[in-house]
Enzyme design. Structure first.
Site, PDB file in Angstrom:
ATOM      1  N   ASP A 106       0.809  -1.221   0.000  1.00  0.00           N
ATOM      2  CA  ASP A 106       0.000   0.000   0.000  1.00  0.00           C
ATOM      3  C   ASP A 106       0.842   1.271   0.000  1.00  0.00           C
ATOM      4  O   ASP A 106       0.369   2.342   0.378  1.00  0.00           O
ATOM      5  CB  ASP A 106      -0.961  -0.007   1.190  1.00  0.00           C
ATOM      6  CG  ASP A 106      -0.242  -0.278   2.504  1.00  0.00           C
ATOM      7  OD1 ASP A 106       0.989  -0.063   2.562  1.00  0.00           O
ATOM      8  OD2 ASP A 106      -0.907  -0.699   3.465  1.00  0.00           O
ATOM      9  N   LYS A 157       8.129   4.901  15.924  1.00  0.00           N
ATOM     10  CA  LYS A 157       7.081   5.900  16.122  1.00  0.00           C
ATOM     11  C   LYS A 157       7.344   6.794  17.337  1.00  0.00           C
ATOM     12  O   LYS A 157       6.670   6.705  18.359  1.00  0.00           O
ATOM     13  CB  LYS A 157       5.715   5.213  16.241  1.00  0.00           C
ATOM     14  CG  LYS A 157       5.340   4.445  14.977  1.00  0.00           C
ATOM     15  CD  LYS A 157       3.982   3.792  15.053  1.00  0.00           C
ATOM     16  CE  LYS A 157       3.666   3.062  13.749  1.00  0.00           C
ATOM     17  NZ  LYS A 157       2.380   2.353  13.769  1.00  0.00           N
ATOM     18  N   ASP A 218       3.750   6.695   1.869  1.00  0.00           N
ATOM     19  CA  ASP A 218       2.992   5.718   2.640  1.00  0.00           C
ATOM     20  C   ASP A 218       1.518   6.092   2.518  1.00  0.00           C
ATOM     21  O   ASP A 218       1.055   7.037   3.151  1.00  0.00           O
ATOM     22  CB  ASP A 218       3.446   5.760   4.101  1.00  0.00           C
ATOM     23  CG  ASP A 218       2.600   4.870   4.992  1.00  0.00           C
ATOM     24  OD1 ASP A 218       1.955   3.944   4.463  1.00  0.00           O
ATOM     25  OD2 ASP A 218       2.584   5.098   6.214  1.00  0.00           O
TER      26      ASP A 218
END
Length: 249
Positions: A106, A157, A218
């Site tokens: 994706d 993250k 992304d």
């Protein structure tokens, strides 16, 4: 050469677009996002591809079939129970007995995978992460790389960042040696960014980073989904565009 495309996610952040179609099959201009990934892999001679599928797997399987329309061989690995990014690839251990690449189905990119593979072989490590530089690292894995290319730190993250700085982040594209499977537990959820890479660093195993040049997006949110198509229209990424757009560039 062999490649794995991770294509099992539900794409909850892209609802309602993903309510009736799996995230990798969302249209980017005239065809599914994952088709661009297949074309990129074929361009760089990764002609043996396995797609890990779960959510609405039949949609993916019906579209790509055995891959002959793209000059590749495509196989499918069904994830009955989600096992995370690394856990899903672990299930393919028996057929990945040589250097292989892992990509997400994706994202959109035009990275030079051949150059990345050459660099990986030169490094001689167990894994090479393809990295890109961005200004806001929220939601990504931030990587510190030494002058020799070896990764020194990996923060998945981060919660804070400094405006005006640039950060090398993990693009979710990896080149692995089959020895990597020794460090991934079988039949249980396990994640590349949260678990595997920090563990490899702790064990002081040779983990490298390659800062790729080119475009990478992304496609994880509605805003990024539309921005990616704007970038395509403006020629910011080198992919096969619809004929009416290709003539412009």
């Amino acid at each position: 050469m062999k490649a794995v495309i991770m294509a099992g996610g539900k794409g909850s952040r892209l609802r309602p677009l993903t309510k009736r179609i799996p995230k990798p099959m969302l249209q980017l201009l005239d065809r599914p996002a994952m088709e661009y990934i297949v074309e990129l892999l074929a361009m760089h001679d990764f002609n043996d591809i396995t797609m890990t599928v779960c959510y609405m797997a039949d949609v993916i399987r019906d579209y790509f079939s055995n891959g002959k329309d793209w000059g590749v061989r495509i196989h499918y690995q069904d994830e009955i129970v989600p096992l995370g990014t690394a856990g899903g690839v672990k299930a393919l251990q028996h057929q990945l007995q040589e250097t292989f690449v892992v990509m997400s189905g994706d994202a959109l990119t035009d990275f030079n995978l051949s150059q990345a593979m050459e660099t990986h072989r030169r490094y001689g490590g167990i894994a090479t992460l393809l990295l890109t530089s961005i200004n806001c690292p929220l939601g990504y894995g931030v990587v510190d790389v030494g002058e020799d290319g070896r990764i020194q730190n990996f923060i998945e993250k981060p919660k804070t960042w400094v405006e005006g700085n640039s950060y090398l982040v993990n693009t979710g594209i990896y080149i692995f040696e089959p020895e990597i499977f020794q460090y991934i537990p079988a039949q249980q959820p396990f994640d590349f960014g949260r678990e595997l890479f920090p563990m490899l660093l702790q064990l002081k195993l040779p983990l490298y980073g390659f800062e790729a040049t080119g475009y990478w997006s992304d496609v994880g949110t509605l805003q990024q989904y539309y921005q990616t198509q704007i970038d395509m229209i403006h020629g910011r990424v080198h992919v096969n565009l619809p004929i009416e757009l290709a003539s412009v560039f």
